[in-house]
Scaffold this motif. Structure first.
Motif, PDB file in Angstrom:
ATOM      1  N   UNK A  32       0.841  -1.194   0.000  1.00 21.41           N
ATOM      2  CA  UNK A  32       0.000   0.000   0.000  1.00 21.41           C
ATOM      3  C   UNK A  32       0.872   1.239   0.000  1.00 21.41           C
ATOM      4  N   UNK A  33       0.473   2.213  -0.805  1.00 19.64           N
ATOM      5  CA  UNK A  33       1.185   3.489  -0.900  1.00 19.64           C
ATOM      6  C   UNK A  33       0.609   4.486   0.102  1.00 19.64           C
ATOM      7  N   UNK A  34       1.492   5.317   0.645  1.00 25.38           N
ATOM      8  CA  UNK A  34       1.109   6.403   1.538  1.00 25.38           C
ATOM      9  C   UNK A  34       1.745   7.675   0.999  1.00 25.38           C
ATOM     10  N   UNK A  35       0.919   8.725   0.868  1.00 26.49           N
ATOM     11  CA  UNK A  35       1.387   9.978   0.296  1.00 26.49           C
ATOM     12  C   UNK A  35       1.156  11.115   1.291  1.00 26.49           C
ATOM     13  N   UNK A  47       4.322   0.402   1.917  1.00 30.57           N
ATOM     14  CA  UNK A  47       4.542  -0.656   2.893  1.00 30.57           C
ATOM     15  C   UNK A  47       4.171  -1.978   2.247  1.00 30.57           C
ATOM     16  N   UNK A  48       5.039  -2.968   2.406  1.00 27.02           N
ATOM     17  CA  UNK A  48       4.808  -4.320   1.909  1.00 27.02           C
ATOM     18  C   UNK A  48       4.546  -5.216   3.113  1.00 27.02           C
ATOM     19  N   UNK A  55       7.656  -4.213   5.668  1.00 31.67           N
ATOM     20  CA  UNK A  55       8.813  -3.406   5.283  1.00 31.67           C
ATOM     21  C   UNK A  55       8.256  -2.158   4.597  1.00 31.67           C
ATOM     22  N   UNK A  56       8.928  -1.033   4.811  1.00 29.58           N
ATOM     23  CA  UNK A  56       8.502   0.223   4.189  1.00 29.58           C
ATOM     24  C   UNK A  56       9.678   0.811   3.417  1.00 29.58           C
ATOM     25  N   UNK A  73      -0.893   1.590  -5.467  1.00 23.46           N
ATOM     26  CA  UNK A  73      -0.652   0.325  -4.766  1.00 23.46           C
ATOM     27  C   UNK A  73      -0.116  -0.803  -5.635  1.00 23.46           C
ATOM     28  N   UNK A  74       0.329  -0.529  -6.841  1.00 23.20           N
ATOM     29  CA  UNK A  74       0.886  -1.571  -7.711  1.00 23.20           C
ATOM     30  C   UNK A  74       2.410  -1.559  -7.621  1.00 23.20           C
ATOM     31  N   UNK A  75       2.913  -2.336  -6.657  1.00 27.60           N
ATOM     32  CA  UNK A  75       4.350  -2.406  -6.424  1.00 27.60           C
ATOM     33  C   UNK A  75       4.906  -3.809  -6.611  1.00 27.60           C
TER      34      UNK A  75
END
Length: 124
Positions: A32-35, A47-48, A55-56, A73-75
């Motif tokens: 998930x992405x955090x901005x 964060x994975x 892990x971030x 969220x596409x990592x």
């Protein structure tokens, strides 16, 4: 970038203790992405969620300083982190690139804490 505190100097970097959200918002094996902030000075991290914890990382490819994702969220590509700009692959547990233009370099890790009630925060 070898300086583990490098991300703290970036515009809009979240301070220690900043709440990201609940761990349950990230599916097991997901990311998930955090901005923080807006526009060109937006700070982006992700964060994975792994089997052994989370892990971030700063959302910045070490090859050419571009975001790793092209859509929210596409990592991940399987169990690895994929730079969708250059197709480099990184180990999700260490952030080390093992395939692609920046092989041997690493993503910039961000220390986070998971509270007893499952909330993610930026660690000191």
């Amino acid at each position: 970038m070898d300086d583990p505190g490098f991300w703290r100097a970036r515009p809009n970097a979240p301070p220690p203790g900043a709440v990201l959200g609940a761990l349950t918002e990230i599916a097991p094996g997901g990311a998930k992405e955090y901005r923080f902030g807006r526009g060109r000075s937006t700070f982006s991290m992700f964060v994975v969620r792994l089997e052994d914890g989370v892990r971030a990382y700063l959302n910045l490819c070490p090859h050419f300083s571009l975001p790793l994702n092209q859509a929210p969220n596409q990592f991940l590509h399987g169990e690895d982190i994929l730079c969708r700009q250059h197709f480099a692959l990184f180990r999700a547990d260490t952030g080390i690139c093992f395939s692609g233009a920046c092989e041997g370099r690493s993503l910039i890790a961000i220390a986070i804490h998971v509270s007893d009630d499952g909330m993610l925060t930026i660690a000191d």
